[in-house]
Design an enzyme around this catalytic site. Sequence first.
Site, PDB file in Angstrom:
ATOM      1  N   CYS A  68       0.842  -1.202   0.000  1.00  0.00           N
ATOM      2  CA  CYS A  68       0.000   0.000   0.000  1.00  0.00           C
ATOM      3  C   CYS A  68       0.874   1.248   0.000  1.00  0.00           C
ATOM      4  CB  CYS A  68      -0.912   0.004   1.222  1.00  0.00           C
ATOM      5  SG  CYS A  68      -1.941   1.496   1.356  1.00  0.00           S
ATOM      6  N   CYS A 156      -8.095   1.617  -0.630  1.00  0.00           N
ATOM      7  CA  CYS A 156      -7.433   0.820   0.405  1.00  0.00           C
ATOM      8  C   CYS A 156      -7.451  -0.636  -0.042  1.00  0.00           C
ATOM      9  CB  CYS A 156      -8.135   0.966   1.751  1.00  0.00           C
ATOM     10  SG  CYS A 156      -7.530  -0.196   3.012  1.00  0.00           S
ATOM     11  N   GLN A 225     -18.697  -8.373  12.202  1.00  0.00           N
ATOM     12  CA  GLN A 225     -17.307  -8.746  11.982  1.00  0.00           C
ATOM     13  C   GLN A 225     -16.837  -8.204  10.635  1.00  0.00           C
ATOM     14  OE1 GLN A 225     -15.082  -9.916  13.862  1.00  0.00           O
ATOM     15  NE2 GLN A 225     -16.018 -11.127  15.481  1.00  0.00           N
ATOM     16  N   ASN A 259     -25.159 -13.857  15.748  1.00  0.00           N
ATOM     17  CA  ASN A 259     -24.123 -14.396  14.863  1.00  0.00           C
ATOM     18  C   ASN A 259     -23.806 -15.862  15.158  1.00  0.00           C
ATOM     19  OD1 ASN A 259     -22.028 -13.926  12.783  1.00  0.00           O
ATOM     20  ND2 ASN A 259     -20.595 -14.260  14.471  1.00  0.00           N
ATOM     21  N   GLU A 275     -27.680 -10.304  25.573  1.00  0.00           N
ATOM     22  CA  GLU A 275     -26.970  -9.149  25.015  1.00  0.00           C
ATOM     23  C   GLU A 275     -27.281  -7.914  25.850  1.00  0.00           C
ATOM     24  OE1 GLU A 275     -24.999  -6.344  23.256  1.00  0.00           O
ATOM     25  OE2 GLU A 275     -24.700  -8.429  22.633  1.00  0.00           O
ATOM     26  N   ASP A 302     -27.235  -6.574  31.516  1.00  0.00           N
ATOM     27  CA  ASP A 302     -25.893  -6.003  31.648  1.00  0.00           C
ATOM     28  C   ASP A 302     -24.968  -7.110  32.135  1.00  0.00           C
ATOM     29  OD1 ASP A 302     -23.556  -4.684  32.262  1.00  0.00           O
ATOM     30  OD2 ASP A 302     -24.537  -2.967  33.211  1.00  0.00           O
ATOM     31  N   ASP A 324     -18.704 -14.407  23.722  1.00  0.00           N
ATOM     32  CA  ASP A 324     -17.945 -13.634  22.738  1.00  0.00           C
ATOM     33  C   ASP A 324     -17.932 -12.169  23.167  1.00  0.00           C
ATOM     34  OD1 ASP A 324     -16.681 -12.678  20.481  1.00  0.00           O
ATOM     35  OD2 ASP A 324     -18.442 -12.829  19.190  1.00  0.00           O
ATOM     36  N   CYS A 350     -11.500 -11.039  20.809  1.00  0.00           N
ATOM     37  CA  CYS A 350     -10.596 -10.233  19.987  1.00  0.00           C
ATOM     38  C   CYS A 350      -9.435  -9.707  20.819  1.00  0.00           C
ATOM     39  CB  CYS A 350     -11.351  -9.075  19.340  1.00  0.00           C
ATOM     40  SG  CYS A 350     -12.122  -7.945  20.527  1.00  0.00           S
TER      41      CYS A 350
END
Length: 407
Positions: A68, A156, A225, A259, A275, A302, A324, A350
Amino acid sequence: MKTVTVKIETLSHDGRGVGRLNGKAIFVEEAVPGDVAEIRITGRQPSYEEAKIVRLIDSSEDRVEAFCPHYETCGGCQLQHLSIDAQRKWKASHFYTALSKAVNMKACQIEAPLVGHDHAYRRRARLVLGKNKTDKEARFGFRAKGSNEIVDIEQCPLLTPALNEALNQKRTAVLPHASRALKEISVVDADNGIFWSDQAVDSSTWPSYGVNGLTLNFPAQGFVQVNAEMNEQMVNKALDWLDLNKEQRVLDLFCGVGNFTLPIAQQVKEVVGIEGETDLVQMAQHNASRAHCEQATFYQADLFKDVTPQNWFRKQKYDRVLLDPGRQGAYQLCKGLGQLKADKIVYVSCNASTLIRDVKELEKQGYQLKKAIMVDMFPHTSHTEVMAQLIKTGKKPKQRGPGIFKL
């Protein structure tokens, strides 16, 4: 300023090369293990120094030319100077080494990393519009390395072709409105079109994506994602590790729009998705209804507070748990997961450091780490996705030991 010569031995957690001089670690930008370089010190700390390369004396066999033209200035990528194979080897090794130092891995199988295409994989991006302080020029692109300046981007190579086309069209519309007040604008390449965060979207045109034959809607400004190919691989790996059947009840924590929940629902008696954000719960319910997944139920909670009094948790028995969480992990939640007596837990993250911390907590509750894997969700960056599978043994953690590696 004086320069010194150093050989790069390894990579740091953020992808910088690490050498040693007079017993002190030196973190060198864009350096590769095996490089011998003349460097200039740019920062000094009591236990380490920071530096930049002045001249390469001997290049590592893992060094490649960045593809790049904006790589030297744009803050989006950190590893384009490192071959893709070396990137993946480092990411996996860094995760597994940190894991082995913290938890018992004697019974853990390290699976080969999940990998996919390393160009044109990003379906989501966050751009910045504004005028730079230095030249007062209007720019639309990504933040520069180590500053709030904007690197003007027309293309990009990590974005999907559709996103690059949309980016060029958007530039023409927004550049005349740039000001010193920086404005963030996000964009997503959904299966049903391009969606910008500064454009209104109603329920008839929610963005959507596919996973395992299902179509899931998500908020235009919400999380999805970035890498569709790797998300599919990751979901299928989770399904494999959960080892599901039609008699089971499964709990999916931090479920988002479903997901993992809805692919799980296709294989079990019941799955409960939890969630924290109300709009995501509503979207998940919509997705379940659309897919005729009557096995899926969703609740808002929560998950960073005590959830043990909640009806979906209290006196419940789940055969499997999937979680997750975001980068902060789920430490407090993991403290109580043992009460559910699930036979298996699959943890997706992550952030390897918070996953490792939480796995240590799950060990205290009688779980044993059985499998671990690196998912190369973000090629050419220092970021990665990781997964762990734990089984209920009821035994207290034993001393740490190396896992069964399959790199």
